[in-house]
Design an enzyme around this catalytic site. Sequence first.
Site: not given
Length: 286
Positions: A75, A111, A137
């Site tokens: 990504k 997303d 995180a």
Amino acid sequence: MRDSRETFVNHAFVAGYPVKHSRSPLIHSYWLKQFGLEGSYRAYEVAPDDFPAFIASLRNGKSGFIGGNVTIPHKEMAFALSDRPDALSTELGASNTLWVEDGLVHATNTDGYGFTANLDERSMGWDRCDTAIVLGAGGASRAVIQAVRDRGVKTIHVVNRTQARAQELADRFGPAVHAQPMEALAEVMRDAGLFINTTSLGMDGSEAPDIDFAMMPPGSVVTDIVYVPLKTPILQQAEAQGHKIVDGLGMLLHQAAPGFEKWFGKRPQVDATLRQIIIDDMARHA
């Protein structure tokens, strides 16, 4: 311009490493059949070293694809290699949806859209809360934080074992986001109307910590981006303590819709039949 009297067959992909377990081909094949469209959507395993060449072949047309999805671990590279990333991708530093126009690779990230669309479908009004908690995180948390912030939730506590990583996200996404250590979880839960697990805790039967969701106000929503199993240990705990829960499968389904529209020209709907197809496939591979 395309002549509407002509038949165009578009081909799209999902690229990852590994990618064999991706359910995206099932989703897009269902929609292609539903609309009666010619075309294809296939999974391609592309090693990281080969990904730049893969994008080059997309750009110059040699791949035969009009666009596609990228998943882990591509990504961030997809964003970096695209010619026209949009504002969502730019803030995230990651893209999951690509398409080609005029010889240029355009990029977005769906997303966050998938996450909020799932909550809208299964728990309308979730965004009326003032405070949300994001557990974790890692890379998966970025789009979630961005989407929740953009829906107007005023305070987002990112709770993580390593507070420094949470602070990086607070720095990236602005003053609404606050970094918290795990020790602060109970305290920040008191005002939170939304709890989001973005970690892999509980995935595929792995262990998950005990969380006292009784701390949260009545009517709070707890959701998990993990969808294997469908009802994760975190969701089981929250449900047992009386909270509304939303599983993560809808995020997978809804994030696919904008890409399908880009590649095939029709806006698909996420329906109960598609959801059941994926649930059945999960059961076969359990």
